[in-house]
Motif scaffolding. Sequence first.
Motif, short mmCIF file in Angstrom:
data_model
loop_
_atom_site.label_atom_id
_atom_site.label_comp_id
_atom_site.label_asym_id
_atom_site.label_seq_id
_atom_site.Cartn_x
_atom_site.Cartn_y
_atom_site.Cartn_z
N LYS A 24 0.83 -1.22 0.00
CA LYS A 24 0.00 0.00 0.00
C LYS A 24 0.86 1.26 0.00
O LYS A 24 0.50 2.27 -0.60
CB LYS A 24 -0.92 0.01 1.22
N VAL A 25 1.98 1.20 0.72
CA VAL A 25 2.86 2.37 0.84
C VAL A 25 4.26 1.98 0.36
O VAL A 25 4.80 0.97 0.79
CB VAL A 25 2.93 2.87 2.30
N ASP A 90 0.27 5.99 -10.81
CA ASP A 90 -0.88 6.32 -9.98
C ASP A 90 -0.45 6.29 -8.51
O ASP A 90 -0.20 5.23 -7.96
CB ASP A 90 -2.01 5.31 -10.22
N LEU A 91 -0.39 7.46 -7.88
CA LEU A 91 0.08 7.53 -6.50
C LEU A 91 -0.87 6.82 -5.52
O LEU A 91 -0.48 6.53 -4.40
CB LEU A 91 0.28 8.98 -6.07
N LYS A 92 -2.08 6.50 -5.96
CA LYS A 92 -3.00 5.73 -5.11
C LYS A 92 -2.58 4.26 -5.05
O LYS A 92 -3.02 3.53 -4.17
CB LYS A 92 -4.43 5.85 -5.63
N GLU A 93 -1.76 3.83 -6.00
CA GLU A 93 -1.23 2.46 -6.03
C GLU A 93 0.29 2.56 -6.17
O GLU A 93 0.86 2.25 -7.21
CB GLU A 93 -1.83 1.67 -7.18
N GLN A 94 0.93 2.98 -5.08
CA GLN A 94 2.36 3.25 -5.09
C GLN A 94 3.21 2.03 -5.41
O GLN A 94 4.31 2.16 -5.92
CB GLN A 94 2.79 3.81 -3.74
#
Length: 167
Positions: A24-25, A90-94
């Motif tokens: 996730k991060v 996509d920063l939502k899916e790092q």
Amino acid sequence: MAVISFLTMACKGQSDEVDKTVVKVLDIERYMGKWYELARYDHSFERGLVGVSATYSMRDDGLIKVVNAGFKNSLNGEESIAVGKAKIPDLKEQGKLKVSFFWIFYADYYVLDLDDNYQWAIIGSSSDKYLWILSRTPFVDDEEYTKLLSKISQRGYDVSKLIKVEQ
């Protein structure tokens, strides 16, 4: 011997689907630096390479510089180097990166699992045909390697297809 027994048991529990969920991060600054390839699925673009490493650094344009290096057939063999670039679209899916070694053609680079201290990583893609185990050190002990194989097996990957990379 324990690893062989583990591999035999792990292969029996394989399903047809693999879990390709990513971390996730991803702290991309902590991810930068040199990683050693401990194991991989066989594929044509790395076939016969040993002593393989990947080094990541930030470029001025915000992309990531990727330098993959290895030696053909032996640690004394001819060095093979590929320089590419990577990005997080996509920063939502790092954990889902795109990597390119050829012009504008990008391939998936999924960070499936990552040590809290960024000492090892399990890398896959949108296809279950690609899998790598990376480490900050060229070697890990048998206990750590078995733990990594267990994580991979639990995701449904066939650990018997992994090739240990000579370092």
